[in-house]
Scaffold this motif. Structure first.
Motif, mmCIF file in Angstrom:
data_model
loop_
_atom_site.group_PDB
_atom_site.id
_atom_site.type_symbol
_atom_site.label_atom_id
_atom_site.label_comp_id
_atom_site.label_asym_id
_atom_site.label_seq_id
_atom_site.Cartn_x
_atom_site.Cartn_y
_atom_site.Cartn_z
ATOM 1 N N ILE A 45 -8.948 14.083 -2.170
ATOM 2 C CA ILE A 45 -7.961 12.983 -1.366
ATOM 3 C C ILE A 45 -9.094 11.745 -1.849
ATOM 4 O O ILE A 45 -9.334 10.417 -1.857
ATOM 5 C CB ILE A 45 -7.299 12.725 -0.399
ATOM 6 C CG1 ILE A 45 -5.620 13.203 -0.362
ATOM 7 C CG2 ILE A 45 -6.598 10.927 0.026
ATOM 8 C CD1 ILE A 45 -5.237 12.896 0.093
ATOM 9 N N GLY A 48 -10.415 10.832 -4.982
ATOM 10 C CA GLY A 48 -9.701 10.264 -6.543
ATOM 11 C C GLY A 48 -8.495 11.693 -6.604
ATOM 12 O O GLY A 48 -8.115 11.568 -7.988
ATOM 13 N N LEU A 50 -5.728 13.112 -6.795
ATOM 14 C CA LEU A 50 -4.549 13.194 -5.692
ATOM 15 C C LEU A 50 -3.766 14.454 -6.649
ATOM 16 O O LEU A 50 -3.430 15.452 -5.489
ATOM 17 C CB LEU A 50 -4.459 12.437 -6.602
ATOM 18 C CG LEU A 50 -4.715 11.217 -5.537
ATOM 19 C CD1 LEU A 50 -3.900 10.010 -6.296
ATOM 20 C CD2 LEU A 50 -4.928 10.676 -4.187
ATOM 21 N N ASP A 73 0.235 13.829 5.122
ATOM 22 C CA ASP A 73 -0.728 13.079 4.510
ATOM 23 C C ASP A 73 -0.278 13.423 2.676
ATOM 24 O O ASP A 73 -0.779 12.934 1.452
ATOM 25 C CB ASP A 73 -1.750 14.968 4.072
ATOM 26 C CG ASP A 73 -3.044 14.224 5.405
ATOM 27 O OD1 ASP A 73 -3.450 13.081 6.132
ATOM 28 O OD2 ASP A 73 -3.111 15.223 5.911
ATOM 29 N N ARG A 76 0.887 10.375 1.522
ATOM 30 C CA ARG A 76 -0.175 9.442 1.654
ATOM 31 C C ARG A 76 -0.271 9.536 0.707
ATOM 32 O O ARG A 76 -0.572 9.007 -0.083
ATOM 33 C CB ARG A 76 -0.920 9.692 2.780
ATOM 34 C CG ARG A 76 -0.728 9.024 3.917
ATOM 35 C CD ARG A 76 -2.224 9.458 4.508
ATOM 36 N NE ARG A 76 -2.532 8.302 5.931
ATOM 37 C CZ ARG A 76 -2.338 9.351 7.334
ATOM 38 N NH1 ARG A 76 -2.720 11.030 7.530
ATOM 39 N NH2 ARG A 76 -1.580 8.761 8.517
ATOM 40 N N VAL A 77 -0.510 10.825 -0.371
ATOM 41 C CA VAL A 77 -1.140 11.209 -1.426
ATOM 42 C C VAL A 77 0.209 10.201 -2.548
ATOM 43 O O VAL A 77 0.070 9.775 -3.276
ATOM 44 C CB VAL A 77 -1.405 12.718 -2.064
ATOM 45 C CG1 VAL A 77 -1.054 12.551 -3.224
ATOM 46 C CG2 VAL A 77 -2.549 13.004 -1.382
ATOM 47 N N GLU A 79 2.325 7.814 -1.583
ATOM 48 C CA GLU A 79 1.997 6.645 -1.949
ATOM 49 C C GLU A 79 1.101 5.945 -3.198
ATOM 50 O O GLU A 79 1.160 4.982 -3.551
ATOM 51 C CB GLU A 79 1.569 5.927 -0.534
ATOM 52 C CG GLU A 79 2.433 5.890 0.400
ATOM 53 C CD GLU A 79 1.838 5.426 1.759
ATOM 54 O OE1 GLU A 79 3.136 4.101 1.895
ATOM 55 O OE2 GLU A 79 1.399 5.671 2.166
ATOM 56 N N LYS A 80 -0.009 7.058 -3.058
ATOM 57 C CA LYS A 80 -0.971 6.013 -4.419
ATOM 58 C C LYS A 80 -0.986 6.351 -5.290
ATOM 59 O O LYS A 80 -1.587 6.182 -5.884
ATOM 60 C CB LYS A 80 -2.474 7.010 -3.492
ATOM 61 C CG LYS A 80 -3.322 6.952 -2.272
ATOM 62 C CD LYS A 80 -4.877 7.254 -2.294
ATOM 63 C CE LYS A 80 -4.920 6.857 -0.931
ATOM 64 N NZ LYS A 80 -7.017 7.516 -0.778
ATOM 65 N N GLN A 81 -0.161 7.522 -5.606
ATOM 66 C CA GLN A 81 1.161 7.914 -7.044
ATOM 67 C C GLN A 81 1.816 6.829 -6.802
ATOM 68 O O GLN A 81 2.553 7.183 -8.030
ATOM 69 C CB GLN A 81 1.174 8.975 -6.795
ATOM 70 C CG GLN A 81 -0.076 10.430 -6.717
ATOM 71 C CD GLN A 81 0.525 11.905 -7.106
ATOM 72 O OE1 GLN A 81 1.538 11.749 -5.938
ATOM 73 N NE2 GLN A 81 -0.255 12.161 -7.268
ATOM 74 N N HIS A 82 1.715 5.538 -5.716
ATOM 75 C CA HIS A 82 2.873 4.549 -6.168
ATOM 76 C C HIS A 82 4.861 6.050 -5.863
ATOM 77 O O HIS A 82 5.849 4.839 -6.638
ATOM 78 C CB HIS A 82 3.247 3.932 -7.483
ATOM 79 C CG HIS A 82 1.809 3.140 -7.171
ATOM 80 N ND1 HIS A 82 1.239 1.963 -6.068
ATOM 81 C CD2 HIS A 82 0.587 3.301 -8.285
ATOM 82 C CE1 HIS A 82 0.223 2.242 -6.477
ATOM 83 N NE2 HIS A 82 -0.021 2.588 -7.398
ATOM 84 N N GLU A 114 6.897 -0.822 0.936
ATOM 85 C CA GLU A 114 6.104 -1.305 -0.672
ATOM 86 C C GLU A 114 7.474 -0.982 -1.505
ATOM 87 O O GLU A 114 8.203 -1.904 -3.020
ATOM 88 C CB GLU A 114 5.605 -0.191 -0.988
ATOM 89 C CG GLU A 114 4.063 -0.612 -1.306
ATOM 90 C CD GLU A 114 3.363 -1.214 -1.359
ATOM 91 O OE1 GLU A 114 4.213 -2.234 -2.802
ATOM 92 O OE2 GLU A 114 2.509 -1.867 -1.209
#
Length: 165
Positions: A45, A48, A50, A73, A76-77, A79-82, A114
């Motif tokens: 993570i 980057g 993901l 976790d 969280r991943v 969220e980073k991928q929307h 979000e």
């Protein structure tokens, strides 16, 4: 004599129901292999990667489905991928294992912000205040900042609706 068969039946039923429970491990004893995979995913993570991290986290959950940290976790991943809906689903699974998991509540609240569900995120913030009490939890600051900032991705990508005349 009439109650003896009933008592025996109740006794056997009690033994049958108690047998599987006696062999289970407590929730706080996550299998070490699951924790190891989760730690490896955190490194991915940070760099980057993901999708690879998510694969490791899913493997971690296959090894031990009680690893609620792996659910958080994955959220969280996501969220980073929307993928905010997925993040909420994953935190719900973590909260089924431990309803007072502050990390899961905070991550879920961020995903709600979000998605535009600020009122629900506020409810999560209130729950964090109740869980943490007088001590300052980093999760409170994390979720408060997300609520103050508001949705960053959802509002930027929302299509404009044409006005009718």
């Amino acid at each position: 004599m009439r109650s003896l068969p009933r008592l025996l039946l109740i006794g056997f039923a009690g033994i049958a129901l108690a047998a599987p429970v006696s062999g289970q491990r407590p929730d706080d004893q996550i299998l070490p292999k699951s924790v190891e995979l989760q730690q490896q995913s955190k490194q991915l993570i940070a760099t980057g990667k993901l999708e690879q991290a998510e694969d490791l986290l899913e493997t971690s959950l296959a090894v031990d489905p009680r690893n609620r940290g792996a659910f958080v976790d994955i959220a969280r991943v996501a969220e980073k991928q929307h993928l905010f809906g997925k993040a909420i689903r994953m935190t719900n699974k973590a909260l089924q294992l431990e309803p007072n998991d502050a990390d899961a509540i905070a991550v879920q609240g961020e995903a709600m912000v979000e998605m535009g569900a600020t009122a629900r995120a506020q409810a999560n913030l209130q729950k964090l205040h109740m869980i943490c009490g007088a001590k300052a939890c980093p999760q409170i600051a994390q979720l408060s900042a997300a609520i103050s900032r508001g949705p960053t991705v959802a509002s930027a990508t929302a299509p404009e609706v044409p006005k009718k005349n």
